[in-house]
Design an enzyme around this catalytic site. Sequence first.
Site, PDB file in Angstrom:
ATOM      1  N   CYS A   1       0.694  -1.126   0.050  1.00  0.00           N
ATOM      2  CA  CYS A   1      -0.155   0.129  -0.109  1.00  0.00           C
ATOM      3  C   CYS A   1       0.878   1.400   0.043  1.00  0.00           C
ATOM      4  O   CYS A   1       1.754   1.570   1.001  1.00  0.00           O
ATOM      5  CB  CYS A   1      -0.919  -0.095   1.131  1.00  0.00           C
ATOM      6  SG  CYS A   1      -1.736   1.520   1.466  1.00  0.00           S
TER       7      CYS A   1
ATOM      8  N   CYS B   1       0.573   3.511   3.008  1.00  0.00           N
ATOM      9  CA  CYS B   1       1.421   2.924   4.422  1.00  0.00           C
ATOM     10  C   CYS B   1       2.714   3.067   4.111  1.00  0.00           C
ATOM     11  O   CYS B   1       3.362   3.308   5.364  1.00  0.00           O
ATOM     12  CB  CYS B   1       0.938   1.249   4.544  1.00  0.00           C
ATOM     13  SG  CYS B   1      -0.809   1.019   5.001  1.00  0.00           S
TER      14      CYS B   1
ATOM     15  N   ASP C   1       0.287  16.278  -2.575  1.00  0.00           N
ATOM     16  CA  ASP C   1      -0.016  15.282  -3.667  1.00  0.00           C
ATOM     17  C   ASP C   1       1.000  15.416  -4.856  1.00  0.00           C
ATOM     18  O   ASP C   1       1.506  16.519  -5.149  1.00  0.00           O
ATOM     19  CB  ASP C   1      -1.304  15.485  -4.184  1.00  0.00           C
ATOM     20  CG  ASP C   1      -1.716  14.577  -4.922  1.00  0.00           C
ATOM     21  OD1 ASP C   1      -3.025  13.917  -4.426  1.00  0.00           O
ATOM     22  OD2 ASP C   1      -1.414  14.155  -6.182  1.00  0.00           O
TER      23      ASP C   1
ATOM     24  N   HIS D   1      -4.079   1.495   8.333  1.00  0.00           N
ATOM     25  CA  HIS D   1      -4.965   1.199   7.105  1.00  0.00           C
ATOM     26  C   HIS D   1      -6.215   0.883   7.060  1.00  0.00           C
ATOM     27  O   HIS D   1      -6.622  -0.192   7.685  1.00  0.00           O
ATOM     28  CB  HIS D   1      -3.910   0.259   6.464  1.00  0.00           C
ATOM     29  CG  HIS D   1      -4.288  -0.255   5.066  1.00  0.00           C
ATOM     30  ND1 HIS D   1      -3.828   0.211   3.863  1.00  0.00           N
ATOM     31  CD2 HIS D   1      -5.575  -0.917   4.581  1.00  0.00           C
ATOM     32  CE1 HIS D   1      -4.518  -0.300   2.751  1.00  0.00           C
ATOM     33  NE2 HIS D   1      -5.410  -0.928   3.423  1.00  0.00           N
TER      34      HIS D   1
ATOM     35  N   ASN E   1     -12.458  10.980  -1.806  1.00  0.00           N
ATOM     36  CA  ASN E   1     -12.950   9.979  -2.924  1.00  0.00           C
ATOM     37  C   ASN E   1     -13.326   8.752  -2.413  1.00  0.00           C
ATOM     38  O   ASN E   1     -12.310   8.051  -1.776  1.00  0.00           O
ATOM     39  CB  ASN E   1     -11.978   9.939  -4.088  1.00  0.00           C
ATOM     40  CG  ASN E   1     -11.951  11.171  -4.901  1.00  0.00           C
ATOM     41  OD1 ASN E   1     -13.006  11.915  -4.904  1.00  0.00           O
ATOM     42  ND2 ASN E   1     -10.794  11.498  -5.198  1.00  0.00           N
TER      43      ASN E   1
ATOM     44  N   GLY F   1     -13.476   7.913  -8.566  1.00  0.00           N
ATOM     45  CA  GLY F   1     -12.158   7.695  -9.086  1.00  0.00           C
ATOM     46  C   GLY F   1     -11.106   7.470  -7.899  1.00  0.00           C
ATOM     47  O   GLY F   1      -9.972   7.940  -8.354  1.00  0.00           O
TER      48      GLY F   1
ATOM     49  N   HIS G   1      -6.505   3.490   0.478  1.00  0.00           N
ATOM     50  CA  HIS G   1      -5.999   3.723   1.869  1.00  0.00           C
ATOM     51  C   HIS G   1      -6.709   4.816   2.056  1.00  0.00           C
ATOM     52  O   HIS G   1      -6.426   5.951   1.234  1.00  0.00           O
ATOM     53  CB  HIS G   1      -4.498   3.730   2.071  1.00  0.00           C
ATOM     54  CG  HIS G   1      -4.330   3.899   3.548  1.00  0.00           C
ATOM     55  ND1 HIS G   1      -3.056   3.270   3.903  1.00  0.00           N
ATOM     56  CD2 HIS G   1      -4.468   5.200   4.073  1.00  0.00           C
ATOM     57  CE1 HIS G   1      -2.796   4.029   5.097  1.00  0.00           C
ATOM     58  NE2 HIS G   1      -3.625   4.981   5.382  1.00  0.00           N
TER      59      HIS G   1
ATOM     60  N   HIS H   1      -8.067   8.544   2.425  1.00  0.00           N
ATOM     61  CA  HIS H   1      -7.070   9.824   2.614  1.00  0.00           C
ATOM     62  C   HIS H   1      -8.243  10.823   2.379  1.00  0.00           C
ATOM     63  O   HIS H   1      -9.121  10.814   1.655  1.00  0.00           O
ATOM     64  CB  HIS H   1      -6.028   9.790   1.668  1.00  0.00           C
ATOM     65  CG  HIS H   1      -6.459   9.603   0.332  1.00  0.00           C
ATOM     66  ND1 HIS H   1      -6.549   8.099  -0.161  1.00  0.00           N
ATOM     67  CD2 HIS H   1      -6.776  10.297  -1.026  1.00  0.00           C
ATOM     68  CE1 HIS H   1      -7.058   8.200  -1.501  1.00  0.00           C
ATOM     69  NE2 HIS H   1      -7.112   9.431  -1.976  1.00  0.00           N
TER      70      HIS H   1
ATOM     71  N   HIS I   1      -8.091  14.666   0.752  1.00  0.00           N
ATOM     72  CA  HIS I   1      -7.608  15.644  -0.099  1.00  0.00           C
ATOM     73  C   HIS I   1      -7.802  16.984   0.519  1.00  0.00           C
ATOM     74  O   HIS I   1      -9.017  17.400   0.897  1.00  0.00           O
ATOM     75  CB  HIS I   1      -8.111  15.651  -1.573  1.00  0.00           C
ATOM     76  CG  HIS I   1      -7.760  14.519  -2.408  1.00  0.00           C
ATOM     77  ND1 HIS I   1      -6.945  14.317  -3.324  1.00  0.00           N
ATOM     78  CD2 HIS I   1      -8.553  13.035  -2.368  1.00  0.00           C
ATOM     79  CE1 HIS I   1      -7.018  13.034  -3.801  1.00  0.00           C
ATOM     80  NE2 HIS I   1      -7.868  12.596  -3.348  1.00  0.00           N
TER      81      HIS I   1
HETATM   82  P1  5GP Z   1      -7.738   9.217  -4.955  1.00  0.00           P
HETATM   83  O1  5GP Z   1      -7.888   9.513  -6.527  1.00  0.00           O
HETATM   84  O2  5GP Z   1      -7.330   7.819  -4.633  1.00  0.00           O
HETATM   85  O3  5GP Z   1      -8.587   9.971  -4.071  1.00  0.00           O
HETATM   86  O4  5GP Z   1      -6.128  10.024  -4.838  1.00  0.00           O
HETATM   87  C1  5GP Z   1      -5.186   9.471  -4.755  1.00  0.00           C
HETATM   88  C2  5GP Z   1      -4.135  10.501  -4.966  1.00  0.00           C
HETATM   89  O5  5GP Z   1      -2.875  10.176  -4.477  1.00  0.00           O
HETATM   90  C3  5GP Z   1      -3.768  11.185  -6.452  1.00  0.00           C
HETATM   91  O6  5GP Z   1      -4.266  12.667  -6.207  1.00  0.00           O
HETATM   92  C4  5GP Z   1      -2.618  11.009  -6.754  1.00  0.00           C
HETATM   93  O7  5GP Z   1      -1.883  12.029  -7.168  1.00  0.00           O
HETATM   94  C5  5GP Z   1      -1.939  10.883  -5.068  1.00  0.00           C
HETATM   95  N1  5GP Z   1      -0.823   9.779  -5.176  1.00  0.00           N
HETATM   96  C6  5GP Z   1      -0.536   8.636  -5.584  1.00  0.00           C
HETATM   97  N2  5GP Z   1       0.422   8.005  -5.492  1.00  0.00           N
HETATM   98  C7  5GP Z   1       1.169   8.912  -4.971  1.00  0.00           C
HETATM   99  C8  5GP Z   1       2.525   9.022  -4.423  1.00  0.00           C
HETATM  100  O8  5GP Z   1       3.320   8.040  -4.475  1.00  0.00           O
HETATM  101  N3  5GP Z   1       3.026  10.154  -3.769  1.00  0.00           N
HETATM  102  C9  5GP Z   1       2.172  11.167  -3.479  1.00  0.00           C
HETATM  103  N4  5GP Z   1       2.512  12.090  -2.901  1.00  0.00           N
HETATM  104  N5  5GP Z   1       0.986  11.178  -3.874  1.00  0.00           N
HETATM  105  C10 5GP Z   1       0.290  10.253  -4.553  1.00  0.00           C
HETATM  106 ZN    ZN Z   2      -2.324   1.543   3.479  1.00  0.00          ZN
END
Ligand code: 5GP
Ligand code: ZN
Length: 111
Positions: free
Chosen positions: A4, A7, A30, A46, A86, A92, A97, A99, A101
């Site tokens: 993950c 994580c 991000d 997690h 999300n 999307g 995990h 989170h 934004h």
């Molecule tokens: P989701 O679409 O799942 O709500 O958002 C996941 C977010 O995580 C996306 O905005 C993506 O740019 C960000 N993200 C994915 N992998 C990484 C990473 O390895 N490092 C960072 N800093 N952000 C990540």
């Molecule tokens: Zn995780």
Amino acid sequence: MENCVFCKIAAGEIPSAKVYEDDEIVIFKDIEPKAKIHLLCVPRAHFATLAEADGERTALLARALAKIGRLAPDLGLAEGYRLVVNQGENAGQTVMHLHIHILGGEPLAWE
Ligand code: 5GP
Ligand code: ZN
């Protein structure tokens, strides 16, 4: 949890631009920002979605929201910000995990 990405970021096993961390959450930039300031608030624990939020996780999320509110001015968000969580395929969600934004640093479109 193994494999993950959040994580691993929380544990420091994958580098990230962290702006805040404590024993239960990390906040980092991000990698593909969708606003001038785009941060992710990630609980160290997690779990993938709000549907999995039991009593302790619910309390953790409440503390995380209150913390974001207190930290906002120090994060450059004194003029306001938007929180987005999300959930699942239609929203999307790409990282399973949970989170939050945090978007701001400029006026945000709302249409
Ligand atoms: P989701 O679409 O799942 O709500 O958002 C996941 C977010 O995580 C996306 O905005 C993506 O740019 C960000 N993200 C994915 N992998 C990484 C990473 O390895 N490092 C960072 N800093 N952000 C990540
Ligand atoms: Zn995780």
